[in-house]
Design an enzyme around this catalytic site. Structure first.
Site, PDB file in Angstrom:
ATOM      1  N   HIS A  42       3.012   4.624  -0.473  1.00  0.00           N
ATOM      2  CA  HIS A  42       2.734   6.046  -0.613  1.00  0.00           C
ATOM      3  C   HIS A  42       4.070   6.781  -0.763  1.00  0.00           C
ATOM      4  O   HIS A  42       5.139   6.142  -0.816  1.00  0.00           O
ATOM      5  CB  HIS A  42       1.941   6.575   0.588  1.00  0.00           C
ATOM      6  CG  HIS A  42       2.537   6.207   1.921  1.00  0.00           C
ATOM      7  ND1 HIS A  42       3.741   6.716   2.374  1.00  0.00           N
ATOM      8  CD2 HIS A  42       2.100   5.362   2.894  1.00  0.00           C
ATOM      9  CE1 HIS A  42       3.989   6.219   3.573  1.00  0.00           C
ATOM     10  NE2 HIS A  42       3.039   5.397   3.916  1.00  0.00           N
ATOM     11  N   GLY A  79       5.832   8.392   1.242  1.00  0.00           N
ATOM     12  CA  GLY A  79       6.790   8.132   2.314  1.00  0.00           C
ATOM     13  C   GLY A  79       7.641   6.917   2.004  1.00  0.00           C
ATOM     14  O   GLY A  79       8.874   6.952   2.116  1.00  0.00           O
ATOM     15  N   HIS A  80       6.998   5.826   1.585  1.00  0.00           N
ATOM     16  CA  HIS A  80       7.742   4.634   1.170  1.00  0.00           C
ATOM     17  C   HIS A  80       8.667   4.958  -0.006  1.00  0.00           C
ATOM     18  O   HIS A  80       9.827   4.542  -0.051  1.00  0.00           O
ATOM     19  CB  HIS A  80       6.785   3.528   0.713  1.00  0.00           C
ATOM     20  CG  HIS A  80       5.915   2.954   1.772  1.00  0.00           C
ATOM     21  ND1 HIS A  80       4.539   3.112   1.766  1.00  0.00           N
ATOM     22  CD2 HIS A  80       6.205   2.208   2.874  1.00  0.00           C
ATOM     23  CE1 HIS A  80       4.024   2.470   2.796  1.00  0.00           C
ATOM     24  NE2 HIS A  80       5.003   1.928   3.504  1.00  0.00           N
ATOM     25  N   GLY A 106      11.597   4.404   8.076  1.00  0.00           N
ATOM     26  CA  GLY A 106      11.082   5.744   8.302  1.00  0.00           C
ATOM     27  C   GLY A 106      11.059   6.101   9.777  1.00  0.00           C
ATOM     28  O   GLY A 106      10.809   5.253  10.643  1.00  0.00           O
ATOM     29  N   GLN A 140       9.994   1.688  16.684  1.00  0.00           N
ATOM     30  CA  GLN A 140      10.366   0.525  15.882  1.00  0.00           C
ATOM     31  C   GLN A 140      11.799   0.639  15.384  1.00  0.00           C
ATOM     32  O   GLN A 140      12.546  -0.346  15.365  1.00  0.00           O
ATOM     33  CB  GLN A 140       9.411   0.378  14.699  1.00  0.00           C
ATOM     34  CG  GLN A 140       9.779  -0.734  13.737  1.00  0.00           C
ATOM     35  CD  GLN A 140       8.798  -0.846  12.598  1.00  0.00           C
ATOM     36  OE1 GLN A 140       7.733  -1.428  12.755  1.00  0.00           O
ATOM     37  NE2 GLN A 140       9.135  -0.272  11.451  1.00  0.00           N
ATOM     38  N   ALA A 175       0.862  -1.195   0.000  1.00  0.00           N
ATOM     39  CA  ALA A 175       0.000   0.000   0.000  1.00  0.00           C
ATOM     40  C   ALA A 175       0.894   1.239   0.000  1.00  0.00           C
ATOM     41  O   ALA A 175       0.769   2.122   0.842  1.00  0.00           O
ATOM     42  CB  ALA A 175      -0.951  -0.003   1.194  1.00  0.00           C
TER      43      ALA A 175
END
Length: 281
Positions: free
Chosen positions: A35, A37-38, A148, A154, A33
């Site tokens: 976007h 950012g990825h 990110g 994480q 999915a």
């Protein structure tokens, strides 16, 4: 030409050939999915390495909520087109049975890093993250891996996992990419209902204003004001807001020097859970 690989063995053969040639392998793990950012992570990976690998795998072991797993957006065809347009070399798209031919019951002792914020509110989540990232690192054998900073906790967990398991991989943090209205980009944003989507930018707006508050208010006062401001919107509900040390992510009672503290937040926008963070400068 971009290669789409589904098996660990096939990927391993390609990676070994590249490594034997002395090529640098860069890796971006995703759950799809995709976007902007990825895509920012992928662009940096492509620029900094000879071979770029992107994985698309919705990892079941890191979901606490079965409904969240079932409803997580899956847009494989569109994702592959985006990655090919960027010039990605390899996309790894394994099935669940490929990554988990048998149950993975490993647990990881991340100490205090995993007892706060996401760790407190999502029990077992970071075990699931470490399970899949370690499996992917074993499959891809990258020199660099890109993550990110939206998922700041994480990122800290993965760095600790790399240290614990002695992986020879450089973890590259990448800045949060935001929508024009300030909302941190997330695959979950596509699931926001109309009213919740209109309200969601208040999260970043309030975090930004909290930097001004921090110059004259105590940590407890800032936390209280942030939570109150966001909860005042009927479509938003704060799950947690914590101000911590950037290095250890432990809650602090007094402000440190500029750059030493981070505010991390989780908010339900309608029934969709969003996270964000801000460094206090």
């Amino acid at each position: 030409m971009m290669q789409v690989i589904e098996s660990v063995d096939s990927l391993g053969k390609i990676i070994r050939v590249a490594r034997n040639k002395g090529e640098e392998i860069g890796f971006v793990p995703t759950m799809g999915a995709l976007h902007d950012g990825h895509l920012a992570l992928v662009k940096q990976c492509i620029e900094e390495n000879d071979v770029s690998v992107v994985s698309i795998f919705v990892n079941p072991t890191q979901f606490n909520n079965k409904s969240d797993l079932e409803n997580y957006p899956r847009t494989m065809d569109a994702d592959l087109k985006l990655l090919e347009a960027l010039g990605t070399n390899i996309v790894f798209t394994p099935a669940v049975s490929e990554m988990y031919p048998e149950p993975d019951n490993r647990t990881f002792n991340f100490g205090a890093l995993s007892t706060v914020m996401e760790g407190e509110h999502r029990p077992g989540h970071f075990d699931g993250v470490a399970q899949i990232v370690s499996k992917l690192f074993n499959a891809v054998d990258p020199h660099k891996a890109y993550f990110g900073e939206k998922d700041f906790q994480q990122l800290a967990i993965i760095r600790e996992m790399v240290r614990m398991l002695r992986y020879d991989v450089k973890i590259v943090p990448c800045p949060i990419i935001r929508e024009k209205d300030g909302l941190a980009m997330s695959s979950r944003n596509t699931r926001l209902k109309s009213d919740a989507r209109k309200s969601a930018p208040l999260i970043w707006k309030t975090l930004s204003l909290s930097c001004e508050m921090a110059r004259k208010a105590s940590i407890d006062e800032v936390k209280s004001q942030v939570i109150s401001a966001i909860n005042a919107d009927p479509h938003l509900e704060v799950e947690y807001f914590e101000i911590s040390g950037v290095k250890d992510l432990q809650p602090v009672r007094e402000w440190g020097k500029p750059g030493e503290n981070i505010g991390c937040i989780a908010v339900f926008a309608g029934d969709i859970r969003l996270i964000d963070n801000i460094i206090y400068c």
